[in-house]
Design a protein around this motif. Structure first.
Motif, short mmCIF file in Angstrom:
data_model
loop_
_atom_site.label_atom_id
_atom_site.label_comp_id
_atom_site.label_asym_id
_atom_site.label_seq_id
_atom_site.Cartn_x
_atom_site.Cartn_y
_atom_site.Cartn_z
N HIS A 33 11.19 31.70 79.66
CA HIS A 33 12.00 31.17 80.86
C HIS A 33 12.22 29.53 80.65
O HIS A 33 13.23 28.96 80.60
N HIS A 34 11.26 28.77 80.24
CA HIS A 34 11.44 27.43 80.10
C HIS A 34 11.89 26.96 78.77
O HIS A 34 12.67 26.07 78.56
N VAL A 35 11.33 27.57 77.64
CA VAL A 35 11.64 27.36 76.39
C VAL A 35 13.07 27.81 75.98
O VAL A 35 13.98 26.98 75.41
N GLY A 55 14.95 29.39 78.06
CA GLY A 55 15.97 29.47 79.26
C GLY A 55 16.69 30.93 79.71
O GLY A 55 17.71 30.85 80.38
N LEU A 56 15.72 31.91 79.69
CA LEU A 56 16.22 33.12 80.15
C LEU A 56 16.00 33.07 81.79
O LEU A 56 14.91 32.52 82.08
N PRO A 57 16.90 33.66 82.58
CA PRO A 57 16.58 33.83 84.15
C PRO A 57 15.40 34.79 84.13
O PRO A 57 15.10 35.55 83.18
N ARG A 103 10.87 25.76 68.83
CA ARG A 103 9.79 25.73 70.08
C ARG A 103 9.29 27.30 70.45
O ARG A 103 8.28 27.28 70.88
N VAL A 154 6.41 31.47 80.39
CA VAL A 154 6.94 29.97 80.03
C VAL A 154 8.02 29.94 78.91
O VAL A 154 9.01 29.37 78.91
N LEU A 186 -0.17 25.75 75.38
CA LEU A 186 0.17 26.87 75.79
C LEU A 186 -0.79 27.91 75.62
O LEU A 186 -0.88 28.90 76.43
N ARG A 229 15.46 24.41 69.78
CA ARG A 229 14.73 25.69 70.65
C ARG A 229 14.28 26.49 70.02
O ARG A 229 13.39 27.11 70.59
N ILE A 270 3.08 26.55 84.30
CA ILE A 270 3.29 25.26 84.19
C ILE A 270 2.31 24.42 85.12
O ILE A 270 2.07 23.31 84.76
N VAL A 309 2.07 19.84 73.98
CA VAL A 309 2.34 20.79 74.80
C VAL A 309 2.38 22.30 74.45
O VAL A 309 2.04 23.35 74.97
N PHE A 310 2.66 22.58 73.16
CA PHE A 310 2.78 23.67 72.48
C PHE A 310 1.60 24.27 72.06
O PHE A 310 1.26 25.54 72.00
#
Lengths: 178, 242
Positions: A137-139, A141-143, A19, A134, A123, A16, A166, A119-120
């Motif tokens: 949040h997605h990579v 995982g923060l709210p 990424r 993205v 981006l 992670r 996305i 996909v990176f």
């Protein structure tokens, strides 16, 4: 409660972090430098980390600082030009100071070394704001509330930027297909 | 109290288990043109084999730097052997622990972290000598080991027993009672058994060479079959493994 072995963090979080670094550096080599720097910083700091520390917060801080360091180093090394380019469209409140465009765009976006869609790399066709939303949040995982704290703006705006990002990535993946 | 938060993200963006990071191969990724490529899967889904090997290579590169070595409390390597996969753990003082795959790796590493410090990393550089000597042992080319030991995982009478194990030569055995007598404490037969069962460095401290007076095996950390295998191996009744 003793801290878990460092190896457990490596197994759980290292991909992670790599990424995240790829989301913050256009050039894969820079992302790898930032990852290595983050790994060394974690190695250096783990022994003295308090046992009740928030590991997630500690790791994202280390990853962010490593990325910033690599951008600064690249900026110093860059050949001086008469007029510095404007930081690219990151908008006000961006805690990254627009620095993430300094690495330039990848030469061959979207194509991984094995013909897989990377996909990176895609981006880097998003706006910086979408890409960072993205990334956080997605990579990572923060709210969205915390994404907004990182990239500026409201949580709703961060959610919108990530969703737009996305959607754009999905379209690009469709287009990249042979 | 177990520490679960490590394994969970603040917001799970995909339903897949975090452990999936360790196991996903390239095969699990949709190939080009197979449809259904969802960007979120690549951004936060299971690691590809390429990503796994990339972080492993980058970590190894950092650990190979001189200044990184002194940050490490213990380094481990997983090595294949005729007795199954072994985990070999070393510190700057020497060999600390050998584990069979009858033990959970995470339990072994937690035991190590609690004894010598939390910075426990996978690294083949620091364990190289031990892995090489064990390889020679299993190849039938080595009967004793020339390795510094770190005995921080043991103490007291157990440590005394475990260190005395090194006096039993390759290919021979001793009974639990004989070892107790050898240590001047003939009533401590049971304690000798416990010391063998809890030996942190099996093979190098050859607890397998202690058997019951009736010739049966007694407890072994790697289980009965491994003890039988290594005793047969040292007795020369097994073909050498190349």
């Amino acid at each position: 409660m003793k801290k878990p072995p460092f190896d457990e963090l490596v197994r759980t979080h290292s991909v992670r972090i790599l990424r995240f670094c790829r989301s913050m550096h256009a050039q894969p080599a820079d992302a790898e430098d930032a990852y290595s720097e983050a790994f060394l910083a974690a190695l250096r700091g783990y022994a003295s980390l308090p046992e009740d520390a928030n590991l997630e917060a500690w790791l994202i801080t280390i990853a962010r600082h490593a990325c910033i360091d690599v951008h600064r180093r690249n900026a110093r090394r860059a050949i001086p030009v008469e007029q510095l380019p404007e930081p690219v469209g990151t908008g006000p409140g961006n805690t990254w100071s627009g620095g993430f465009s300094l690495g330039g765009r990848p030469e061959n976006p979207g194509q991984g070394s094995e013909g897989e869609i990377d996909v990176f790399a895609l981006l880097w066709r998003l706006t910086d704001r979408q890409r960072e939303a993205v990334a956080y949040h997605h990579v990572w995982g923060l709210p969205y509330a915390e994404v907004a704290a990182q990239v500026g703006g409201t949580p709703a705006a961060a959610r919108r930027a990530a969703a737009d990002g996305i959607a754009a990535l999905r379209r690009m993946i469709e287009e990249e297909r042979p | 109290m177990t520490r679960a938060p490590l394994m969970t993200r603040t917001v799970p963006t995909t339903p897949g288990p975090p452990e999936g990071f360790a196991s996903a191969g390239l095969d699990s990724q949709p190939g080009p043109g197979t449809g259904g490529a969802v960007p979120e899967d690549r951004l936060s889904g299971p690691a590809s084999a390429l990503e796994e090997s990339m972080v492993a290579a980058l970590n190894a590169e950092v650990l190979a730097r001189g200044d990184a070595t002194e940050l490490v409390d213990a380094a481990y390597t997983l090595m294949p052997s005729p007795m199954g996969e072994l985990v070999v753990v070393v510190t700057d003082r020497g060999l600390l622990r050998i584990g069979f795959d009858t033990e959970e790796l995470s339990a072994v590493l937690t035991e190590v972290a609690e004894a010598v410090g939390p910075v426990v990393v996978e690294d083949s550089g620091m364990t190289r000598t031990v892995v090489a000597e064990l390889g020679e042992y299993f190849a039938g080319e080595r009967r004793s080991f020339d390795i510094a030991l770190d005995l921080r995982l043991t103490r007291g009478f157990r440590a005394e027993v475990q260190q005395a194990l090194a006096d039993i030569p390759f290919g021979s055995t001793m009974s639990y009672a004989e070892m107790a007598a050898h240590l001047g404490n003939p009533k401590a037969v049971r304690a000798v058994g416990t010391a063998c069962a809890k030996n942190p460095i099996p093979l190098i401290l050859p607890c397998h060479r202690i058997v019951r007076s009736d010739g049966s095996f007694g407890n072994y950390r790697g289980g009965h079959d491994r003890k039988q295998w290594v005793l047969d191996f040292e007795a020369g009744s097994l073909p050498l493994t190349g």
